[in-house]
Design an enzyme around this catalytic site. Structure first.
Site, PDB file in Angstrom:
ATOM      1  N   LYS A   7      35.499  44.167  -4.404  1.00  0.00           N
ATOM      2  CA  LYS A   7      35.237  44.101  -2.971  1.00  0.00           C
ATOM      3  C   LYS A   7      34.950  42.646  -2.560  1.00  0.00           C
ATOM      4  CE  LYS A   7      32.014  45.381   0.566  1.00  0.00           C
ATOM      5  NZ  LYS A   7      30.702  45.577   1.014  1.00  0.00           N
ATOM      6  N   LYS A  44      16.267  43.873  -2.573  1.00  0.00           N
ATOM      7  CA  LYS A  44      16.051  42.427  -2.425  1.00  0.00           C
ATOM      8  C   LYS A  44      14.969  41.940  -3.390  1.00  0.00           C
ATOM      9  CE  LYS A  44      17.821  42.005   2.260  1.00  0.00           C
ATOM     10  NZ  LYS A  44      17.478  42.149   3.676  1.00  0.00           N
ATOM     11  N   LYS A  75      30.409  37.724   0.009  1.00  0.00           N
ATOM     12  CA  LYS A  75      29.962  36.352  -0.267  1.00  0.00           C
ATOM     13  C   LYS A  75      29.085  36.305  -1.511  1.00  0.00           C
ATOM     14  CE  LYS A  75      26.653  36.439   3.569  1.00  0.00           C
ATOM     15  NZ  LYS A  75      27.256  37.620   4.247  1.00  0.00           N
TER      16      LYS A  75
HETATM   17  P1  ADP Z   1      28.961  40.284   2.395  1.00  0.00           P
HETATM   18  O1  ADP Z   1      29.222  41.408   1.435  1.00  0.00           O
HETATM   19  O2  ADP Z   1      29.967  39.208   2.272  1.00  0.00           O
HETATM   20  O3  ADP Z   1      27.536  39.782   2.314  1.00  0.00           O
HETATM   21  P2  ADP Z   1      28.033  41.551   4.770  1.00  0.00           P
HETATM   22  O4  ADP Z   1      27.237  42.513   3.954  1.00  0.00           O
HETATM   23  O5  ADP Z   1      27.308  40.461   5.487  1.00  0.00           O
HETATM   24  O6  ADP Z   1      29.141  40.893   3.826  1.00  0.00           O
HETATM   25  O7  ADP Z   1      28.944  42.385   5.757  1.00  0.00           O
HETATM   26  C1  ADP Z   1      29.009  42.212   7.153  1.00  0.00           C
HETATM   27  C2  ADP Z   1      29.955  43.272   7.693  1.00  0.00           C
HETATM   28  O8  ADP Z   1      31.272  43.116   7.154  1.00  0.00           O
HETATM   29  C3  ADP Z   1      29.542  44.704   7.345  1.00  0.00           C
HETATM   30  O9  ADP Z   1      29.789  45.530   8.455  1.00  0.00           O
HETATM   31  C4  ADP Z   1      30.438  45.084   6.203  1.00  0.00           C
HETATM   32  O10 ADP Z   1      30.688  46.469   6.150  1.00  0.00           O
HETATM   33  C5  ADP Z   1      31.714  44.299   6.490  1.00  0.00           C
HETATM   34  N1  ADP Z   1      32.354  43.916   5.220  1.00  0.00           N
HETATM   35  C6  ADP Z   1      31.900  42.997   4.352  1.00  0.00           C
HETATM   36  N2  ADP Z   1      32.718  42.861   3.285  1.00  0.00           N
HETATM   37  C7  ADP Z   1      33.733  43.742   3.478  1.00  0.00           C
HETATM   38  C8  ADP Z   1      34.904  44.089   2.728  1.00  0.00           C
HETATM   39  N3  ADP Z   1      35.196  43.497   1.577  1.00  0.00           N
HETATM   40  N4  ADP Z   1      35.722  45.042   3.240  1.00  0.00           N
HETATM   41  C9  ADP Z   1      35.435  45.642   4.426  1.00  0.00           C
HETATM   42  N5  ADP Z   1      34.347  45.359   5.171  1.00  0.00           N
HETATM   43  C10 ADP Z   1      33.498  44.427   4.721  1.00  0.00           C
END
Ligand code: ADP
Ligand code: TRP
Length: 319
Positions: A189, A110, A192
């Site tokens: 992947k 971060k 957001k």
């Molecule tokens: P982002 O990458 O959008 O910020 P987060 O890190 O907040 O998403 O992820 C929240 C949850 O969703 C976690 O448990 C993560 O493993 C799952 N997750 C996020 N993106 C994916 C993806 N593309 N495929 C599978 N699981 C995902």
């Protein structure tokens, strides 16, 4: 098993979150004692805009409830409604060596991304340890990026138990290795932070825009198409059973349909799948008191457990 998870109230949920995490959480409610909360204290490390945080917390609660978190099966609350968490955070801080936090990857990442090196961000894992240890958590389902945080909680718990006896249950991180990564509109992947998401609660117009931005190749309409490497297919697959998948493969192989047709089909699949959740989400957001009531009921249950744990500690620390 006592399973606990904290949900960041940050931004709109996408279908990667759903198939990668939320769906499993919903299913797990039937076999486990689930504790789930909206981590609004944690969210303060990235934004201190109160109005935004309040709105995001409400939206997150509405989203999880409408997708199937059942407040009668699970304990579901807003983190800040159980103040014992911050009290325990401070006490645990006395058992947290600086070196343990200095090694945290998430903090280093971060800072590298430009966030201010505040004490809040630095001590984030101690607050997370408090969340976990306060509720006698056995299992913490996490994405790979959070494993180290659960290990930190475990290290802190061991230190406290060494000093004071068996106060805390030792938590274990559980990564669901079976869950496939959901691809985003650009084939990477879905995340957001890459702005390649398809959002669960998007308006029809935005959903259409997100789907139309899925990258495809330039095979002509009449030609057979390669479904195996097609991003539209990879996403559509999540919503289809085996025979429906086969039918879609056949449409690709036959030719005569363009990617526009497949995108239209995907649009229908997503809209249908989340139709009920979306309606419930809108209904809840126009009745915020109902959301508050549910969260208060959860906080009450969470507080009972929290107070039991704190009672064991007050004696030891002299409070
Ligand atoms: P982002 O990458 O959008 O910020 P987060 O890190 O907040 O998403 O992820 C929240 C949850 O969703 C976690 O448990 C993560 O493993 C799952 N997750 C996020 N993106 C994916 C993806 N593309 N495929 C599978 N699981 C995902
Ligand atoms: N740090 C977690 C995340 O970013 C959220 C979280 C806060 C959490 N407290 C927790 C997760 C306790 C599991 C257990 O996703």
């Amino acid at each position: 098993m006592r399973v606990l998870t904290g949900l960041q109230p940050s931004g709109d949920l996408h279908i990667g979150n759903y198939f990668g995490a939320i769906k499993q959480m919903i299913e797990a409610q039937n076999e486990n004692e689930m504790f789930m909360f909206i981590a609004n204290y944690h969210a303060m490390t990235s934004s201190q805009d109160g109005e935004k945080l309040k709105q995001n917390s409400l939206k997150a609660a509405a989203a999880f409830l409408s997708l199937g978190i059942d407040p009668n099966k699970s304990v579901f609350w807003l983190q800040s409604d159980v103040k014992e968490i911050v009290e325990l955070y401070w006490i645990l801080s006395q058992f947290t060596p600086m070196g343990l936090l200095e090694r945290a990857h998430s903090y280093k990442d971060k800072i590298a991304k430009g966030l201010n090196a505040s004490h809040g961000l630095f001590s984030y894992p101690v607050l997370m340890a408090a969340d976990i240890l306060l509720f006698n958590t056995q299992i913490v389902p996490v994405g790979k990026d959070q494993i180290q945080h659960v290990e930190i909680a475990r290290d802190i718990a061991l230190k406290v138990n060494n000093e004071w006896g068996e106060i805390f249950t030792l938590p274990q991180a559980k990564v669901n290795e079976e869950v496939a990564v959901v691809v985003g509109t650009d084939g990477a992947k879905m995340s957001k932070s890459y702005q390649n998401t398809i959002d669960i609660f998007a308006t029809e117009k935005i959903l259409k825009k997100q789907i139309s931005s899925i990258v495809t190749n330039s095979t002509a309409l009449e030609e057979p198409k390669d479904w195996q490497n097609c991003n539209v297919f990879k996403i559509a697959k999540l919503f289809l059973n085996e025979s429906e998948q086969k039918a879609l493969q056949d449409r690709y192989e036959k030719g005569g349909e363009g990617y526009g047709h497949f995108k239209m089909y995907l649009n229908e699949l997503i809209s249908t799948y989340f139709n009920d959740a979306k309606k419930e989400y809108e209904r809840l957001l126009s009745n915020p008191h109902e959301i508050d009531d549910v969260l208060q009921m959860g906080a009450k249950k969470a507080k009972e457990q929290a107070q039991k744990t704190m009672q064991k500690i007050y004696d030891k620390i002299g409070l």
